[in-house]
Design a protein around this motif. Structure first.
Motif, short mmCIF file in Angstrom:
data_model
loop_
_atom_site.label_atom_id
_atom_site.label_comp_id
_atom_site.label_asym_id
_atom_site.label_seq_id
_atom_site.Cartn_x
_atom_site.Cartn_y
_atom_site.Cartn_z
N GLN A 135 24.70 66.57 -8.33
CA GLN A 135 25.66 67.59 -8.80
C GLN A 135 26.69 66.98 -9.77
O GLN A 135 27.89 67.23 -9.66
CB GLN A 135 26.35 68.27 -7.63
N ILE A 136 26.18 66.18 -10.69
CA ILE A 136 27.03 65.55 -11.71
C ILE A 136 26.79 66.25 -13.05
O ILE A 136 25.64 66.38 -13.49
CB ILE A 136 26.71 64.05 -11.85
N SER A 137 27.85 66.71 -13.68
CA SER A 137 27.75 67.36 -14.97
C SER A 137 27.64 66.32 -16.08
O SER A 137 28.32 65.28 -16.03
CB SER A 137 28.97 68.26 -15.20
N CYS A 138 26.80 66.59 -17.07
CA CYS A 138 26.62 65.65 -18.17
C CYS A 138 26.40 66.43 -19.46
O CYS A 138 25.58 67.35 -19.50
CB CYS A 138 25.41 64.76 -17.90
N PRO A 139 27.12 66.08 -20.53
CA PRO A 139 26.91 66.75 -21.82
C PRO A 139 25.51 66.46 -22.35
O PRO A 139 24.84 65.51 -21.88
CB PRO A 139 27.97 66.12 -22.73
N PRO A 140 25.03 67.24 -23.32
CA PRO A 140 23.75 66.93 -23.95
C PRO A 140 23.76 65.52 -24.54
O PRO A 140 24.79 65.02 -24.98
CB PRO A 140 23.63 67.98 -25.05
N VAL A 141 22.60 64.87 -24.50
CA VAL A 141 22.46 63.51 -25.00
C VAL A 141 21.64 63.52 -26.29
O VAL A 141 20.54 64.10 -26.32
CB VAL A 141 21.76 62.62 -23.94
N VAL A 142 22.16 62.92 -27.33
CA VAL A 142 21.40 62.72 -28.56
C VAL A 142 20.71 61.37 -28.44
O VAL A 142 21.35 60.35 -28.20
CB VAL A 142 22.29 62.77 -29.81
N VAL A 143 19.39 61.39 -28.58
CA VAL A 143 18.61 60.18 -28.30
C VAL A 143 17.67 59.86 -29.45
O VAL A 143 17.12 60.75 -30.10
CB VAL A 143 17.80 60.34 -26.98
N LEU A 144 17.51 58.57 -29.69
CA LEU A 144 16.52 58.07 -30.64
C LEU A 144 15.44 57.37 -29.82
O LEU A 144 15.72 56.44 -29.08
CB LEU A 144 17.17 57.08 -31.62
N ASP A 145 14.20 57.84 -29.96
CA ASP A 145 13.08 57.31 -29.18
C ASP A 145 12.28 56.35 -30.03
O ASP A 145 11.59 56.75 -30.98
CB ASP A 145 12.21 58.48 -28.71
#
Length: 224
Positions: A131-141
């Motif tokens: 139940q931890i809130s997290c903003p969207p993550v911008v990721v480079l794969d």
């Protein structure tokens, strides 16, 4: 704009406002790696996590993190592959402590992963369970970027051609220790530096300039 529209139509969340114009030379980076009990997202549990910060083409060794994570899940082949025994796992940190530190980098850093879909999907499930809130993550794969580059030369990709070790070898990077979350995070960040040099040389490149490779994406971390 057309590339972003195509991604939106395909169901991928668009980049947060202003991210497409961020320079990759100055944007803070966070290479992240997780060691898991399984490659099946539905049952995988985190046994260790590691990350390291960087910027431009430099790694900030002073800003590394590594932790073994407690879990009651079946360790399967983890002791053989990752060298983590049941005793190690029992003394690890609670997953909530690790996640609370990691979410502090969401929204501020470009995350760099090798096989981001696996790691971020497991993270999404773990965040939801705690139940931890997290903003969207911008990721480079770096895996997807490797596939993009390989497809320029191969109609059918050679077997195992996009593993972290093989990708590094192909670009002339030295062999790196494997199956440790922090070692793999550092190896992934080094791989990105080499990939960027091959793809862009000394050009000034923004995040949006890599959208055509499909290696850049935005992952919503809240389960719906």
């Amino acid at each position: 704009m057309l590339s972003m529209l195509k991604r939106w139509l395909a169901g991928a969340p668009p980049l947060p406002e202003g991210w497409a114009e961020k320079s990759l030379a100055t944007l803070p980076l966070l290479a992240v790696d997780l060691e898991l009990t399984s490659l099946d997202v539905r049952e995988a549990q985190i046994t260790s996590a590691g990350w390291v910060e960087g910027r431009g083409s430099h790694i900030d060794i002073s800003r590394c993190f590594y932790s073994v994570v407690r879990t009651r899940a079946d360790l399967a082949q983890s002791p053989v592959i990752h060298g983590l025994t049941g005793a190690d796992i029992a003394q690890g940190a609670h997953i909530k402590e690790v996640l609370e530190q990691l979410v502090g980098y969401a929204g501020t850093h470009l995350w760099v992963c090798h096989n981001a879909n696996l790691d971020l999907s497991v993270l999404q499930a773990a965040l939801s369970a705690q139940q931890i809130s997290c903003p969207p993550v911008v990721v480079l794969d770096t895996l997807k970027l490797a596939v993009y580059q390989l497809k320029k030369h191969h109609e059918v990709l050679p077997p195992n051609s996009a593993t972290l070790a093989v990708c590094r070898q192909r670009l002339g990077l030295p062999a790196a220790p494997a199956h440790n979350a922090l070692d793999d995070a550092m190896a992934t960040l080094q791989l990105w530096f080499a990939q960027n040099q091959v793809l862009n040389g000394g050009k000034v490149v923004n995040v949006g300039d890599l959208l055509h490779t499909q290696a850049i994406s935005c992952k919503k971390m809240e389960k719906t």
